[in-house]
Design an enzyme around this catalytic site. Structure first.
Site, short mmCIF file in Angstrom:
data_model
loop_
_atom_site.label_atom_id
_atom_site.label_comp_id
_atom_site.label_asym_id
_atom_site.label_seq_id
_atom_site.Cartn_x
_atom_site.Cartn_y
_atom_site.Cartn_z
N CYS A 77 114.09 55.81 -6.53
CA CYS A 77 113.22 55.05 -7.44
C CYS A 77 114.07 54.08 -8.26
O CYS A 77 114.05 54.12 -9.49
CB CYS A 77 112.48 55.98 -8.38
SG CYS A 77 111.57 57.25 -7.55
N ASP A 78 114.86 53.26 -7.61
CA ASP A 78 115.72 52.31 -8.32
C ASP A 78 115.74 51.04 -7.48
O ASP A 78 116.07 51.09 -6.29
CB ASP A 78 117.13 52.89 -8.46
CG ASP A 78 117.98 52.09 -9.42
OD1 ASP A 78 117.89 50.84 -9.39
OD2 ASP A 78 118.70 52.70 -10.21
#
Ligand SMILES: Cc1ncc(COP(=O)(O)O)c(C=O)c1O
Length: 386
Positions: free
Chosen positions: A334-335
């Site tokens: 999630c980056d």
């Protein structure tokens, strides 16, 4: 363009890769030690006068270290943690050099107490620490180099010093009771311009001559790494690199050139590795979007760090064939930094689907060793060796 695996592996090796991969859950890295052995021998044949210090950071898998140790390699060691690993594997300290210019006093002491007597430096305070914690040791002073634009993974600026500073450090080393042994440089990893060695060797020669004014006779040139692996971008063969570098050495030093050290990392191990990933998701961002996003189960944080700035472009192989379309490749975390290739758009088959595997070739170097944290809970990249 579809990658032809025969350009990378023998038929037998590739069959081994596929058989092994089908029995294991992704993601993982598979290392073929026979490829590393071949690379080591190729380097020894082409640079017979050079002593090889394998840069452990490229791939510290115990099987890799043990095999290179048995082949007679020495080792470029970056930290006390690598030092401890090598000692535990039975590598003797007189086959190691401490190649990191950034180190704590206490760590220098540990290297010294383990028996390491070769250190690289590029600053006065590090040199003074070496003199105290590792008295009498041999020191290399590392020079700044050029060639940033032509190296896919540059290593200049942070390491090395100007020739004026190198001169001062060599003189100081002698005063402090150390052995000013030689000069080192690193022209940048995956250096595609062989002339980068020409410039570096010319600087080295200039300093070899200059320091004789102070009664210092340097004995060794440590040429670092920089030799290429087989990625998408074309490079010359190791044979061509070796021929040209030998010519540069002869031009500057004549036939009787000093002791030579080389510290290959990438060129020894990259081509031995296959990183096997699985497609997690394929998505388009709007009804009319032309780009397809392909998300795989390995990203920047678990093995593909060198996709940073899209620096290293690995050859990708998919079993599915047929009509291919450009896509954006991204990792699973999630980056948004974990986008792998967006400017460079790989063409992958249109029928590619979640669950299909993508084989990332030439991934034996700087993949698992960069993958040490469990960011987002994704575990570090597993390595298998066959
Ligand atoms: C001191 C030193 N030597 C050798 C290497 C290995 O370089 P390469 O992987 O380009 O062969 C590195 C890489 O970071 C290094 O820092």
């Amino acid at each position: 363009m579809r990658v032809n695996v025969n350009d990378f592996f023998s038929e037998e090796d590739w069959n081994n890769v596929v058989n092994f991969s089908e029995r294991h859950e992704t993601p993982f890295q598979l290392i073929l030690t026979d490829v590393i052995k071949q690379k080591y021998e190729e380097l020894r044949t082409n640079l017979p006068y050079a002593k090889v210090y394998y840069a452990v950071k490229a791939n510290p898998a115990p099987e890799v270290i043990t095999m290179l140790n048995e082949l007679g390699s020495c080792f470029d060691v970056a930290s006390i943690y690598e030092l401890r690993q090598l000692l535990a594997l039975g590598v003797s300290a007189d086959r190691m050099s401490c190649g990191n210019t950034i180190k704590k006093n206490t760590h220098i002491k540990e290297f010294y107490e383990a028996g390491v007597r070769l250190f690289v430096t590029d600053s006065e305070s590090d040199l003074r620490n070496i003199a105290k914690a590792a008295p009498g040791s041999k020191v290399f002073v590392r020079l700044l180099t050029e060639g940033v634009m032509t190296a896919d993974w540059p290593l200049s600026r942070k390491f090395g010093c100007h020739p004026d500073m190198a001169y001062d450090l060599l003189v100081l080393a002698k005063k402090l009771g150390l052995d000013p042994y030689g000069l080192s440089f690193h022209v940048g990893s995956q250096q595609r311009d062989i002339a980068a060695w020409d410039n570096a060797i010319a600087k080295v020669k200039y300093l070899f001559d200059w320091v004789t004014e102070e009664g210092i006779k340097l004995k060794c040139i440590n040429m670092g790494g920089g030799f290429p692996a087989h990625y998408l971008e074309k490079t010359n063969s190791i044979e061509t690199y070796a021929t040209e570098i030998t010519r540069y050495l002869r031009e500057d030093f004549g036939d009787d050139f000093p002791e030579i050290i080389t510290e290959p990392g990438r060129s020894l191990v990259a081509d031995s590795g296959v990183l096997v990933t699985e497609v997690v998701l394929i998505a388009r961002k709007s009804r009319t979007a032309l780009e397809r996003w392909v998300y795989v189960d390995t990203g920047k944080f678990n093995g593909l760090m060198e996709t940073l700035n899209e620096s290293i472009k690995y050859p990708l192989y998919t079993v599915k064939q047929g009509l291919a379309e450009k896509c954006i490749l991204a990792g699973p975390t999630c980056d948004s930094v974990d986008t792998l290739y967006e400017d460079y758009q790989y063409e992958l088959p249109l029928n590619l689907a979640a669950g299909d595997r993508i084989y990332w070739l030439s991934t034996g170097a700087y993949t698992s060793s960069y993958s040490a944290v469990a960011f987002n809970g994704f575990p570090p990249l597993k390595t298998y060796v066959i």
